[in-house]
Design an enzyme around this catalytic site. Sequence first.
Site, PDB file in Angstrom:
ATOM      1  N   ASP A  91      39.182 117.401 154.878  1.00 54.89           N
ATOM      2  CA  ASP A  91      39.688 116.554 153.797  1.00 54.89           C
ATOM      3  C   ASP A  91      39.279 115.116 154.106  1.00 54.89           C
ATOM      4  OD1 ASP A  91      41.323 115.723 155.804  1.00 54.89           O
ATOM      5  OD2 ASP A  91      43.168 116.494 154.941  1.00 54.89           O
ATOM      6  N   ASP A 267      43.892 125.941 150.280  1.00 54.38           N
ATOM      7  CA  ASP A 267      44.320 125.712 151.663  1.00 54.38           C
ATOM      8  C   ASP A 267      45.795 125.382 151.615  1.00 54.38           C
ATOM      9  OD1 ASP A 267      43.878 122.764 150.746  1.00 54.38           O
ATOM     10  OD2 ASP A 267      44.964 122.626 152.639  1.00 54.38           O
ATOM     11  N   CYS A 305      50.261 146.571 156.691  1.00 53.30           N
ATOM     12  CA  CYS A 305      49.401 145.515 157.226  1.00 53.30           C
ATOM     13  C   CYS A 305      48.619 146.037 158.431  1.00 53.30           C
ATOM     14  CB  CYS A 305      50.259 144.316 157.626  1.00 53.30           C
ATOM     15  SG  CYS A 305      49.325 142.985 158.384  1.00 53.30           S
ATOM     16  N   CYS A 307      47.108 144.090 160.701  1.00 57.06           N
ATOM     17  CA  CYS A 307      46.901 143.019 161.685  1.00 57.06           C
ATOM     18  C   CYS A 307      47.283 143.481 163.089  1.00 57.06           C
ATOM     19  CB  CYS A 307      47.671 141.759 161.293  1.00 57.06           C
ATOM     20  SG  CYS A 307      49.378 141.711 161.869  1.00 57.06           S
ATOM     21  N   CYS A 310      51.079 143.898 163.607  1.00 59.56           N
ATOM     22  CA  CYS A 310      51.668 145.088 162.972  1.00 59.56           C
ATOM     23  C   CYS A 310      51.165 146.385 163.600  1.00 59.56           C
ATOM     24  CB  CYS A 310      51.396 145.078 161.468  1.00 59.56           C
ATOM     25  SG  CYS A 310      52.345 143.805 160.612  1.00 59.56           S
ATOM     26  N   HIS A 336      49.955 137.546 161.910  1.00 54.28           N
ATOM     27  CA  HIS A 336      50.394 138.366 160.777  1.00 54.28           C
ATOM     28  C   HIS A 336      50.276 137.604 159.445  1.00 54.28           C
ATOM     29  CE1 HIS A 336      52.410 140.964 158.051  1.00 54.28           C
ATOM     30  NE2 HIS A 336      53.123 139.910 157.671  1.00 54.28           N
TER      31      HIS A 336
HETATM   32 ZN   LIG Z   1      50.724 142.257 160.084  1.00 45.54          ZN
END
Ligand SMILES: [Zn+2]
Length: 371
Positions: A91, A267, A305, A307, A310, A336
């Site tokens: 930015d 963002d 999920c 990730c 998880c 996550h």
């Molecule tokens: Zn997750």
Amino acid sequence: MIFQFQIDKQSGNARAGTLTTARGVIQTPIFMPVGTAGTVKALIQEELHECGAQIILGNTYHLYLRPGMEVIRQFSGLHRFMHWNGPILTDSGGFQIFSLAKISKTTEQGFDFQSHIDGSRHLITPEDAVDIQTIMGADIIMCLDSCIPWPADEHQAKDALELTTRWAVRCKTRWDAIPECRNSLFGIVQGGMFPHLREQSAEALTALDFPGYALGGLSVGEPKELMMETAAHSLPLLPDEKPKYIMGVGTPEDLVELVAMGADMFDCVMPTRNARNGQLFTSTGTVNINNARFKTDTDPVDPDCGCYACRHYSRAYLHHLYRSRELLSYRLNTIHNLHYYLHLMQTMRTAILNDAFDQFKSGFYARRAKD
Ligand SMILES: [Zn+2]
């Protein structure tokens, strides 16, 4: 200049696009994790890649003050300094000067401000903003803009937008003069919550023919409906063949609504900051991991999920880490939440490519409302 944007497919007003930069290709719609001080807090760059990050954001104001430009120069830019080889958007620093620094003066010349870190005085002109971001080696850089608080009266909003427009002309002139330019400069539409001022700003900036456009001055404390109205009015004012970026927004629902209106880039600190406060976004709603009901819960945070957190840990473990203020809590929660946001963007892109955005949207709301 190596910068191209093409629309791959549209579903209603929602767009799936491909943005090509010198450091790689970005598939839109895209969410950009915020790496304020040269780090997306708590994560190493390999984890960012694993979460699906294609481009990250750096804050000029923070990096300019600390570590400072001599350090960044020694590494020939931010990429090598922070070990991130993908695209970076910086930015201009305008928003942080507005929200963090003590501004002594906003003049035609630029911002005269005092650092929030040590009180030192600095002057940043529109030309400086382009130079600083170019030295950082950012792939997408932003014009210096003048932000206003909400609520602001029409006079104040008009003054700020006209100053932003004059600064945009100066930024563009400076950027056009960069030899062997490898970055692209986006213009920022201001105008507060006044539709006719947003029109005035969009018209003036479009005439300057920037490689991309952003809507600034949203999510500054205004009611949600007003933000959505302003975005809905402003997005069609921007050229359809250019990327459209909404700065500093928002919740998963905000992203879905704004993608539906035709926005391509986002963002926000929300997934990372809220992770550190124990708030986790899931496909069935937003939960606070501090809640006592998770104490003995052996399920992952979001069974849907994929990730790292998880796949390997339970709600009970994340609850325990959070309650114990363990450092790993910040890391796993951030992994996550970023994975959730980035996966949501990928899901939206797939839905657009299949011309099924409306079906996606009703399914998204039906599930998110569950919790
Ligand atoms: Zn997750």
